[in-house]
Design a protein around this motif. Structure first.
Motif, mmCIF file in Angstrom:
data_model
loop_
_atom_site.group_PDB
_atom_site.id
_atom_site.type_symbol
_atom_site.label_atom_id
_atom_site.label_comp_id
_atom_site.label_asym_id
_atom_site.label_seq_id
_atom_site.Cartn_x
_atom_site.Cartn_y
_atom_site.Cartn_z
ATOM 1 N N GLU A 1 0.861 -1.184 0.000
ATOM 2 C CA GLU A 1 0.000 0.000 0.000
ATOM 3 C C GLU A 1 0.901 1.240 0.000
ATOM 4 O OE1 GLU A 1 -3.276 -0.040 -0.071
ATOM 5 O OE2 GLU A 1 -3.692 -2.170 0.347
ATOM 6 N N LEU A 2 0.852 2.006 -1.064
ATOM 7 C CA LEU A 2 1.650 3.223 -1.147
ATOM 8 C C LEU A 2 0.936 4.369 -0.442
ATOM 9 C CD1 LEU A 2 2.862 3.126 -4.865
ATOM 10 C CD2 LEU A 2 4.227 2.680 -2.824
ATOM 11 N N PRO A 3 1.662 5.239 0.232
ATOM 12 C CA PRO A 3 1.012 6.402 0.858
ATOM 13 C C PRO A 3 0.679 7.449 -0.187
ATOM 14 C CG PRO A 3 3.392 6.524 1.160
ATOM 15 C CD PRO A 3 3.124 5.206 0.479
ATOM 16 N N TRP A 4 -0.464 8.105 -0.005
ATOM 17 C CA TRP A 4 -0.834 9.200 -0.894
ATOM 18 C C TRP A 4 -1.890 10.063 -0.208
ATOM 19 C CZ3 TRP A 4 1.846 10.609 -4.991
ATOM 20 C CH2 TRP A 4 1.354 11.645 -5.773
ATOM 21 N N PRO A 5 -1.678 11.395 -0.140
ATOM 22 C CA PRO A 5 -2.669 12.263 0.516
ATOM 23 C C PRO A 5 -3.989 12.284 -0.249
ATOM 24 C CG PRO A 5 -0.537 13.365 0.250
ATOM 25 C CD PRO A 5 -0.482 12.128 -0.576
ATOM 26 N N ALA A 6 -5.072 12.220 0.485
ATOM 27 C CA ALA A 6 -6.392 12.177 -0.142
ATOM 28 C C ALA A 6 -6.723 13.451 -0.910
ATOM 29 C CB ALA A 6 -7.457 11.926 0.925
#
Length: 832
Positions: free
Chosen positions: A264-269
């Motif tokens: 799961e890659l982090p990414w701001p919503a």
């Protein structure tokens, strides 16, 4: 060794007679052909002939620099986009633009071009139905396997403007698709200029003539640029010849199935993951930061699970740019990396030397409810497309490449890993697969998130915590950088600015503190000019109210505009003249930076708290008019990117440069607030825009020099001028009437006189010529002065300038026909 040398004669040429011929590349600028484009490459360096079983078009141009069908060095892909962007910039000059990439193949290269030119916004067409997004318009692509293009910008206003529109595609075959797109877009939102940019332009002369005729019929200018130009030579019967070839062998199966893991890659919503719903210039910093964070997580996982293994990063259809950036990050960190994507387009696969599509996979579309199959080609390390430094790569030594499949939520389904899905066919071929899932931004939230940043995180600064002005006098829309060491030696700072190593707004000059004699002179100047200042303040304030109404918000351009804005507010709160009611208007100070524009986050804040139509921008004076132009262009760009529309008409105390319509006077006289630095401007520094200190969604910054409070005369200036309001009150109506009755049309005569001085004194740029009393004072206080020009040798309005020049050893030259009272010339350190 080039790709052409490695391949020899392409298989499709040798066997079927399908040829790609190079032609002299040319584009069009302002409708005129421009030959020998500076980035011209050979056609064979950019594309190879491939095949597909399609009765409408049996050939396929396989790009060697796009990263769609061939695993490609990601840095090569970025370089191709940068080269194309440079050609676009040559056409646009300094004009702002919007960029549109064509799905699916050009979504990544279009984003590269937008990033290279600093576009106001980037959008790519999409073939994905997104229930949460509204389709603004669309167009058809005749020869494509999937023909319908939809445009789903969030907010929709990104297209409602007259900015030049740059359309980016991987190839131009006939130009028909581009023209269909332009017709549809022009019908929805007409604009005067389009630029069509492609990696290769394969139009024949008849296509070009038809293209130019259609552009004339639409009534628009369409410029074209490309990296290479050529022609496709199609043999007779090619469709039948391809149809008679053996059935291609897809989905190879290895003796041992590969592994599959998930990340799961982090990414701001609140950050768009690409251009499907638009990415604005204001999103770029947050996007880059998010890419860096995701890249770090991916690199760490690969080092732990697959140490030393090469990597092929696979994007999914239109999701091209973000996987490209992840691949580039891996490559730059030293991991052997290639990049490509899946596609909706079927092609003919043949394992023959000299044919670019050696291996193929057909799999079930991972998006739920999609019936058509999807495809992936090669997905292995093709030696013929490796660089010279990588020829020694050996699968025996390093292992087969790990396939990193980057997908977004609509593709993260059971179909992705089920029998016949992408993961299934790849692992069946023996490949180890890492599925990297990238959370996507909800298109419904994008617009709200962009405007919510200032609302939730930001608040104005006020005195006495920031600055020496009272809290009710001004609200500073700035970030407090008081504890940061930003000052640099004037000479060293000047060298860095002029060499291009740094922008002037990234640091601060050391605050020059004049001696007792100069401070005494300031007192004299203030006493002598208070009434003149008061009259000009009242005049410009009444002019604003007369033309903009009582419901106004004053927004000063920090810092020179701030004391003027406070004085205008004080005048409007006073008894005014002829029985006019007292007005209590809000007053803010915001940052504007030459070449960087006005603080867009501050504009967001203003739009959220006030009617944008009520905003009146205020500055102290005009020189040659650079900030006036900067304000207009920046507000236009802000609106084009989906922001509110602000009135760019600047109100100034003095307009000696004849640059604005709203002013208190056009005399070039001494304004006391120009005589000093922060000690006459609320102890606040010039504003700072430095990427290390100003993050996404933050105001530009400034410092509060508390340590200089003993020398602060900011309130003395305000109180002295305010006390003179009573003296000038009866003269104000006549002064306002005189200004309104005169010709206030900006003539920009100041700019013309600056150009004349620049030429006469052999100065490299107009940025080194600072006209007027205020600007000349700034040169002596902040920059590295070379020479001061004065119209009269002993004029009282520049006595302080002569004193400063003497203290710094700067020559003063008398020029009787000078358009301004004085000018300050900055030393060109590059010529030293």
């Amino acid at each position: 060794m080039s790709a052409l040398e490695l391949l020899g004669i392409p298989w499709a040429t040798k066997t079927l007679g399908l040829r790609l011929e190079h032609a002299e590349s040319y584009g069009t600028v302002d409708g005129r052909p421009v030959s020998a484009l500076p980035a011209e490459l050979a056609i064979a360096e950019l594309i190879q002939p491939g095949l597909r079983r399609n009765p409408r078009r049996a050939h396929l141009l396989v790009s060697t620099v796009l990263g769609k069908h061939l695993p490609t060095d990601p840095l090569v892909v970025l370089d191709g986009g940068n080269r194309l962007g440079d050609l676009v910039r040559d056409v646009l000059g300094d004009r702002e633009a919007l960029v549109l990439g064509f799905a699916e193949t050009a979504t990544g290269i279009g984003h590269c071009v937008a990033a290279r030119i600093g576009a106001v916004g980037y959008l790519h067409s999409t073939r994905r139905d997104v229930a949460e997004a509204e389709t603004l318009t669309g167009f058809e692509e005749g020869h494509s396997h999937a023909t319908s293009h939809q445009l789903q910008p969030m907010p929709a206003e990104i297209f409602v403007n007259d900015l030049p529109l740059v359309l980016v595609d991987d190839e131009i075959s006939t130009g028909a698709t581009a023209l269909d797109a332009i017709r549809a877009l022009h019908a929805f939102s007409p604009r005067s200029q389009y630029v069509l940019a492609s990696l290769v332009d394969m139009r024949v002369e008849a296509d070009r003539i038809a293209f130019d005729k259609a552009a004339a019929e639409i009534g628009v200018s369409i410029d074209t640029v490309c990296l290479a130009s050529g022609h496709t030579v199609l043999p007779d019967g090619l469709v039948d010849a391809v149809a008679s070839l053996p059935e291609p062998e897809l989905n190879p199966v290895a003796a041992q199935r590969g592994s599959c893991t998930r990340l799961e890659l982090p990414w701001p919503a609140s950050v768009p993951e690409g251009g499907r719903h638009g990415i604005l210039r204001s999103d770029v910093s947050a996007f880059d930061a998010a890419v860096a964070a995701a890249d770090e997580v991916l690199r760490t996982r690969l080092e732990l699970e697959f140490p030393g293994r090469p990597v092929i990063v696979l994007g999914h259809e239109e999701l091209m740019y973000l996987p490209l950036r992840l691949a580039a990050g891996l490559a730059e960190s030293g991991t052997p990396t290639r990049y490509q994507t899946t596609t909706r387009s079927p092609a003919y696969v043949l394992d023959e030397p000299g044919y670019p599509l050696r291996r193929g996979f057909c799999f079930t579309a991972p998006e739920t409810g999609q019936d058509q199959p999807r495809y992936l080609y090669n997905a292995h390390w093709a030696a013929e497309f490796s660089g010279a430094a990588e020829q020694a790569y050996s699968a025996d030594a390093m292992g087969d490449p790990v396939l990193v499949v980057v997908i977004d939520p609509p593709a993260d389904t059971e179909e992705l890993v089920a029998a016949g899905g992408l993961v299934d066919v790849l692992t069946a071929s023996g490949s180890d697969v890492l599925v990297a899932v990238l959370p996507g931004a909800d298109p419904r939230l994008l617009h709200a998130a962009r405007s919510a940043t200032a609302r939730s995180l930001l608040a104005p600064l006020h005195g006495p915590e920031f600055g020496s002005y009272a809290a009710e006098e001004v609200s500073w829309l700035l970030k407090d950088l008081s504890d940061v060491d930003l000052e640099a030696d004037v000479a060293d700072r000047e060298h860095r600015i002029q060499s291009g190593a740094a922008h002037y707004a990234e640091s601060l000059p050391i605050e020059y503190q004049p001696d007792a004699a100069y401070r005494s002179l300031f007192d004299e100047v203030l006493a002598d000019s208070a009434e003149r200042l008061a009259l000009a303040v009242a005049t410009v304030a009444e002019l604003v109210v007369a033309e903009r109404g009582n419901d106004i918000v004053l927004v000063s351009l920090a810092r020179a505009g701030t004391p003027i804005g406070i004085l205008m507010r004080r005048w409007l709160r006073s008894e005014r003249a002829a029985g006019l009611p007292s007005l209590d208007v809000p007053h803010y100070a915001v940052s504007i930076v030459r070449d960087r524009g006005i603080d867009a986050v501050a504009l967001d804040y203003l739009a959220q708290h006030h009617d944008p139509a009520s905003i009146v921008f205020v500055d102290g004076w005009t020189g040659k008019g650079a900030i006036t132009r900067e304000l207009t262009e920046a507000l236009d760009a802000y609106h084009a990117a989906g922001g509110a529309r602000f009135n760019g008409e600047l109100a100034v105390l003095a307009d000696p440069g004849h640059c604005v319509r709203t002013y208190g006077t056009r005399d070039d006289f001494l304004i006391a607030s120009a005589c000093l630095n922060s000690t006459v401007s609320g102890l606040v520094s010039r504003t700072v825009l430095n990427d290390r200190l100003i993050g996404p969604g933050e105001f530009h910054g400034a410092k509060y020099y508390r340590e200089l409070s003993g020398d602060d005369v900011s309130l003395r200036l305000l109180d002295t001028v305010s006390a003179a309001f009573e003296v000038v009150r009866d003269r104000v109506p006549a002064e306002v009437a005189t200004v309104r009755a005169g010709d206030r049309t900006p003539t920009w005569t100041g700019w013309a006189s600056v150009e004349q001085v620049r030429a006469e004194y052999g100065i490299a740029t107009v940025n080194f010529v600072k006209p007027g009393v205020g600007e000349t004072t700034r040169v002596l206080l902040r920059r590295l002065p070379w020479l001061v020009l004065v119209r009269e040798p002993d004029a009282p309005e520049h006595a302080h300038i002569r004193m400063l020049a003497a203290a710094r050893g700067v020559p003063v030259e008398v020029v009787p026909d000078l358009a301004y009272s004085c000018m300050g010339l900055i030393k060109d350190v590059q010529q030293q």
